[in-house]
Enzyme design. Structure first.
Site: not given
Ligand SMILES: Cc1ncc(COP(=O)(O)O)c(C=O)c1O
Length: 413
Positions: A76, A190, A211-212, A337
């Site tokens: 993000t 992704q 990272g996650h 939601c």
């Molecule tokens: C394509 C994409 N962009 C951005 C994000 C946001 O990533 P983060 O959780 O590291 O802020 C996600 C996570 O759901 C994602 O799948």
């Protein structure tokens, strides 16, 4: 068949941390706890060395130089820095001048972490084109070319979609952007760690990763910022100590960064084998569901997509009931939601899928520890749940009798 429940098939949302990642992080909480900004003692030097090693590990996974890696709190933040920081740096006219500030191209099925920064920029006087994909969900270089204008300053297109896994034409879009001297950012959250990546060959200027999503810790990510051909500059979003070449001030999250680095190293070693194994399991899951049930559809492009995930819509079942009937399996539905209601996924709607089918969709995403037994269990659970729910559905009965539900004129009372 014995599987441990609840079962996790939502790896596109987040992944468990790999124990090898946790092990690598541990010493940096209590032993090597220094601030990498402390240049005058060995605690600082040790922390700086650890960060530097992580920088190399991240860079190596994406074919970058270590100096091009900026650590952030996740995708993000990386997206915000790339999009807002890039647009504000390369604007054609300053804010308040009354003149158009520049044109940006993105896609309407991007993650909110791209769409919302774009909306913010619109409020600041930039113009944004939101490309619409075809029913396969893919953004092509042709589409981007068609939207390019003389005043286009930034293109941001995700590498792979988080709901349907479709893969966009990133190297081709990057090539086009370079020919037109337009900055190119890709949200590769992704994609990275699942597929081979080379920012130079793939013509990417800015790339976000997290990272996650790759068996690393939460709250840490990186932004690749190209240093040569072209040397990309950005306006920082937060100011302070000038860390990360001034792009991102703030004391570095050393433990998180060490974990991210280790996660990248493991992905580099294991992603090919993971992809092959998970692709087979995903196909088994998908084939069993689509052959045993009628009126189901797999969403997105059938081939140009990530190997470990699938998105399937089930006709004649109600999405929430399906999720309830499968509550032993953690997965995502095609509903989001909002404060007041359940909204159908804008990604699925963007492919032209109707509200009902979008609501009755499941995203199943497999991960490093998903087993064949789990997939067998998921098949039986999902097929069984859909069959049961359909037994209670008069609409499904009518459909079986050959009545076209869409043509029925319902009486109003
Ligand atoms: C394509 C994409 N962009 C951005 C994000 C946001 O990533 P983060 O959780 O590291 O802020 C996600 C996570 O759901 C994602 O799948």
């Amino acid at each position: 068949m014995s599987v441990k429940l609840p079962m996790y098939l939502d790896h596109a949302a987040t992944t468990p941390c790999d124990p090898r990642v946790v092990e690598a992080m541990l010493p940096y909480f209590t032993e090597t706890f220094g601030n990498p900004g402390s240049r005058n003692h060995c605690f600082g030097w040790a922390a700086e060395e650890a960060v530097d090693q992580a920088r190399r590990q991240v860079a190596s996974l994406i074919g970058a130089d270590r100096k091009e890696v900026i650590f952030t709190s996740g995708s993000t933040e990386s997206n915000n820095l790339a999009i807002k920081g890039g647009a504000r740096m390369y604007e054609l006219a300053p804010a308040g001048s009354g003149k158009p500030r520049g044109h940006i191209i993105t896609g309407n099925i991007e993650h909110k972490a791209v769409l919302d920064p774009c909306k913010r920029l619109e409020k600041e006087g930039f113009e944004v084109t939101y490309l619409e994909p075809g029913p396969d969900g893919i953004f092509t270089a042709e589409m981007v070319k068609g939207a390019m204008r003389d005043d286009t300053i930034l293109v941001t297109i995700m590498w792979a979609n988080n709901e349907i896994g479709t893969i966009n034409e990133i190297p081709e879009i990057g090539k086009l952007c370079h020919e037109r001297k337009v900055l190119f950012h890709t949200d590769a959250t992704q994609w990275v760690g699942k597929m081979p990546t080379n920012v130079i060959e793939d013509n990417v200027d800015l790339l976000s990763l997290s990272g996650h999503k790759i068996y690393g810790p939460k709250g840490v990510g990186a932004l690749y910022v190209r240093r040569r051909k072209p040397r990309v500059r950005l306006i920082a979003l937060q100011e302070g100590g000038g860390q990360e070449r001034g792009f991102r001030s703030g004391t570095l999250n050393v433990t998180g960064i060490v974990g991210l680095g280790k996660a990248c190293e493991l992905c580099a070693q294991e992603m090919d084998a993971d992809r092959e194994r998970l692709g087979k399991l995903r196909d088994k899951l998908e084939n069993a569901i689509t052959s045993r049930l009628d009126t189901v559809q797999v969403n997105g492009h059938p081939e140009r997509r990530l190997a470990h995930m699938t998105n399937i819509s089930f006709g004649f079942v109600e999405g929430e009931s399906l999720m309830m009937a499968c509550k032993d399996i953690a997965m995502s539905s095609g509903s989001a939601c909002t404060s007041a209601s359940l909204e159908p996924s804008y990604v699925l709607k963007g492919l032209g899928i109707g509200d009902d089918l979008a609501h009755s969709s499941l995203r199943l995403s497999l991960g490093r520890w998903t087993t064949e037994e789990e997939i067998d269990f998921a098949i039986e659970t999902i097929v069984g749940a859909v069959e049961k729910l359909r037994m209670l559905s008069p609409l499904y009965d009518m459909h079986k009798e050959g009545i076209d539900i869409t043509k029925i004129e319902w009486a109003a009372h």
